[in-house]
Design an enzyme around this catalytic site. Structure first.
Site, short mmCIF file in Angstrom:
data_model
loop_
_atom_site.label_atom_id
_atom_site.label_comp_id
_atom_site.label_asym_id
_atom_site.label_seq_id
_atom_site.Cartn_x
_atom_site.Cartn_y
_atom_site.Cartn_z
N THR A 141 0.87 -1.19 0.00
CA THR A 141 0.00 0.00 0.00
C THR A 141 0.90 1.23 0.00
OG1 THR A 141 -0.26 -0.28 2.38
CG2 THR A 141 -2.05 -1.04 0.99
N LYS A 167 3.04 -6.91 3.87
CA LYS A 167 3.01 -5.47 3.68
C LYS A 167 2.78 -4.82 5.03
CE LYS A 167 -0.76 -3.62 4.29
NZ LYS A 167 -1.33 -2.37 4.41
N THR A 178 -1.16 -8.71 12.61
CA THR A 178 -0.82 -7.40 12.08
C THR A 178 -0.80 -7.40 10.58
OG1 THR A 178 0.75 -5.62 12.15
CG2 THR A 178 1.66 -7.81 12.14
N GLU A 264 4.99 4.26 7.72
CA GLU A 264 4.65 5.47 6.96
C GLU A 264 5.51 6.65 7.41
OE1 GLU A 264 0.42 5.99 7.20
OE2 GLU A 264 0.11 4.83 5.36
N ASN A 390 -0.77 11.04 5.72
CA ASN A 390 -2.11 10.76 6.19
C ASN A 390 -3.05 11.96 6.14
OD1 ASN A 390 -2.23 7.87 7.01
ND2 ASN A 390 -0.33 8.52 7.98
#
Ligand code: ADP
Ligand code: MG
Length: 702
Positions: A141, A167, A178, A264, A390
């Site tokens: 992603t 991922k 997870t 991220e 985000n």
């Protein structure tokens, strides 16, 4: 990656994402035992609701997984879509619907266009093979790299493979499982035991990762074990089960760290070890609390050794949960440096610790000294990028031409305050450097990794555009070694220098002048840098004389620079071109001599009267000792020779040191040794107040 027997993998683009791979298929050609772990999030996605009650089980054949759409919170249609996909996969593979598991990840709340998946299945089935890499890519992603690994074990005398693709990235805080992780193994094991092993292995690995404390709607780990390794089927505890459990734990541990490192916006991976807790459960919760603390994470991002936040987090959690834990008795160790012990802070050199915190991995140890409980958790720093990604997911993650994703790091995304500060600082240097010559030795990882090559080409182009006159001298050691290997020849090194015999000389020259040089020129000229490829032989750019090692050892066709044709080089510089120089010198007899590129760079810098000489290498700079010593940020020429004499600088860095000393005594003002493994270190060093590598200047030790 090693592929377990009887498994085939594939990954294609089915159109859920604009242009990337987004559909993965893992198929076992033999019915497999299956097990799974699923998110504890009560807003579980449809594929989770579908798969959860069906494992552990026998007879599974396939897992189909998509990215780009989570099929979560999609109402009753979500389960219908799962059914459609399962039926289509079963049909395409000629297996039963009940033998197919599905998993999804991506945007929440949008209906999954199942027909896109159905339409892409024939091509995906056609492609099936040992393409675990394509499957790993298809489930990504906001991950910036695919994650996969395998382990080989011996079970009952048979070799078995355990492989995983996974991922991670955001929304990562496990509750029993997870992210998405697909494990395939050819070990023979019963579903019940497989489920137990998986739960135990995940507990200390996948369950100990936190990127942002958010548990996703789609977390799942699915395992297929088809038994084709031929080992006696594992159905109860015993040596084989232990071997399998160790391998799976190790594999999932690697996945956990890979996810933490690629969280991220992450720029650093954080490993937190808590020891001496009253119970293991307390140790685990404590370690996860530290990795999840926004304050700790932000400090890690800023390389701020703010250990007070760590102990405060421990104290807060201990208070809230009423644990028998006394933070005043704890010892806190940051990057190997004890910062708090015996109830008080330790006097320490903050600057040195700060430098250590700049590493891409930060280690935290909290020794509570109040029991036997121990746990390890992994996380990452909290960067501006996490908020950027985000807050504006779509515009900040972009797709590259090769189908991968990358982060858009342009300064325009930062706050006005940061932009202004950065520009003001940089412009000051740009003004000071205009018209100066800077010689850059390009080597190491920066020459091999695609993204680093591009960053380097961008930097050189920028330097030129702001008025500096860059000259690039390149090495090419890894490429030469690879080519010699292909030709069946061995590379011999003596004291950090390549021994070049008559046979390998033409190969060395072909690789350096014919390949590495031309590729670099092309890369630069794609950005209109005005690069011109040259070797020492072109225009007699530099002449060389055969060199012998100080020990008397013959190094073959290796030389020293004896003369540089500065008029010829100046002609290019005055014309606005960027000379890109291959380190092959012209010998007295008109032949070639291979010269260490470090030396060529220094000789050219001296001949041109360059103010700056920059070495890009594979370490963060000149270290107190290799390979793990601390970075020496600033040193004088006298310091440097002392370190060489003391034996603290060896191998390739010793040659570099000699070249640096020669450059400084020849009039070069500043020599920088920079980490070429990080992108854009050249501009970060030149255009900001605090450099990133080692700076060597002429002078005596203070
Ligand atoms: P390059 O491609 O930059 O020429 P080299 O391998 O020739 O790389 O030289 C750098 C190597 O020198 C480092 O990777 C490290 O192994 C070695 N080295 C030895 N001593 C030191 C030191 N004190 N500081 C940094 N590097 C050192
Ligand atoms: Mg070298």
């Amino acid at each position: 990656m090693k592929i377990p027997k009887g498994f085939r993998f594939g990954g294609v683009a089915c159109g859920l994402k604009p242009s990337r791979r987004d559909l993965a298929l893992v198929v076992s050609d033999h019915p497999a035992a299956a097990a799974g772990l699923f998110t504890k999030n009560k807003a579980a996605a449809a594929p989770i609701q579908d798969a959860r009650p069906r494992v552990p089980a026998e007879g599974m054949r396939a897992i189909v997984a998509n990215s780009g759409n989570a099929n979560a919170l999609t109402g009753p249609a979500g389960l219908d879509d799962v059914a459609v996909i399962r039926a289509a996969v079963a049909d395409a593979l000629g297996v039963q619907k009940r033998a197919v598991l599905t998993a999804s990840t991506g945007v929440i709340g949008a209906r999954l266009p199942a027909m896109k998946i159905v339409t892409a299945l024939p091509a995906l089935v056609e492609q099936l093979g040992d393409h675990a890499d394509l499957a790993a890519e298809a489930i990504m992603t906001t991950d910036t790299r695919p994650k996969m690994a395998a382990r080989e074990v011996t079970l009952g005398g048979k070799t078995a493979i355990v492989s995983a693709i996974c991922k991670g990235s955001g929304m990562l805080a496990p509750q029993l499982a997870t992210t998405m992780c697909l494990v395939a193994t050819d070990a023979a094991v019963t579903p019940k035991v497989l489920q137990e092993v998986l739960a135990r292995a995940a507990e200390k690995t996948l369950n100990m990762v936190s990127v942002d404390g958010e548990t996703s709607t789609n977390d799942c780990v699915l395992v297929l074990a088809n038994g084709l390794a031929g080992n006696p089927r594992i159905s109860e505890p015993g040596p084989d089960l232990s071997v399998l459990e160790t391998a799976l734990s190790d594999l999932l541990g690697e996945m956990a760290r890979a996810m933490a490192a690629d969280g991220e916006g992450a720029t650093k991976m954080m490993e937190v070890v808590v020891t001496g807790a009253p119970t293991e459960a307390i140790a685990r919760e404590c370690a996860l609390a530290i990795t999840s603390s926004p304050l700790v994470k932000a400090a890690v991002f800023g390389a701020d050794p703010n250990w007070g936040r760590i102990l405060s987090t421990v104290g807060a959690r201990a208070g809230a949960r009423d644990w028998p834990v006394d933070p005043f008795k704890a010892k806190v160790v940051l990057q190997g440096v004890t910062v708090f012990t015996d109830g008080a802070p330790v006097e320490l050199d903050r600057e040195s610790l700060r430098t250590k915190m700049r590493e891409t991995r930060v280690d935290v140890l909290v020794a509570l000294g109040q029991g036997e409980g121990r746990a390890v958790a992994w996380g990452c720093d909290l960067s501006y990028d996490y908020v950027k990604i985000n807050a504006d997911y779509t515009s900040l993650i972009y797709q590259k031409a090769d189908g991968g994703v990358a982060r858009d790091d342009r300064v325009s995304h930062y706050t006005p305050a940061i932009k202004k500060a950065l520009l003001a600082e940089a412009l000051k240097y740009i003004a000071a450097f205009s018209g100066q010559i800077a010689v850059i030795k390009y080597g190491g990882a920066a020459m091999v990794k695609e993204s680093l090559k591009e960053a380097f080409a961008e930097d050189v182009t920028l330097l030129k555009k702001v008025g500096l006159k860059p000259v690039v001298v390149h090495g090419g050691a890894p490429e030469i070694t690879r080519t010699l290997e292909k030709l069946g020849e061995r590379s011999e090194f003596f004291d950090g220098m390549r021994v070049t015999d008559a046979q390998s000389l033409p190969v060395v020259e072909m690789v350096l002048t014919g390949k590495v040089n031309q590729e670099l020129v092309a890369l630069l000229n794609a950005r209109n840098a005005g690069a011109v490829g040259l070797s020492g032989k072109d225009g007699k750019l530099f002449r060389a004389e055969k060199a012998a090692h100080e020990s008397g050892r013959d190094l073959g066709h290796v030389g020293h620079v004896v003369e540089v044709n500065t008029d010829f080089l100046r002609m290019f510089l005055d014309g606005g071109y960027v000379p890109v120089i291959s380190p092959i010198g012209l010998s007295e007899g008109g032949g070639s001599l291979s010269v260490n590129a470090d030396e060529v760079a220094a000789a050219i810098a001296v001949a041109l009267g360059a103010k700056k000489l920059i070495y890009l290498t594979d370490v963060s700079g000149i270290l107190e000792s290799a390979p793990d010593g601390e970075l020496v940020r600033q040193l004088t020429s006298e310091d440097l020779s002392r370190r060489v004499e003391a034996g603290a600088i060896t191998g390739g860095m010793k040659w570099k040191a000699q070249s640096i000393l020669a450059a400084l005594s020849g009039g070069v003002e500043r020599v920088h040794v920079l980490d070429g493994r990080q992108p854009h270190t050249v501009i970060a060093e030149l255009f900001t107040d605090r450099g990133v590598g080692s700076l060597v200047q002429k002078g005596a030790s203070p």
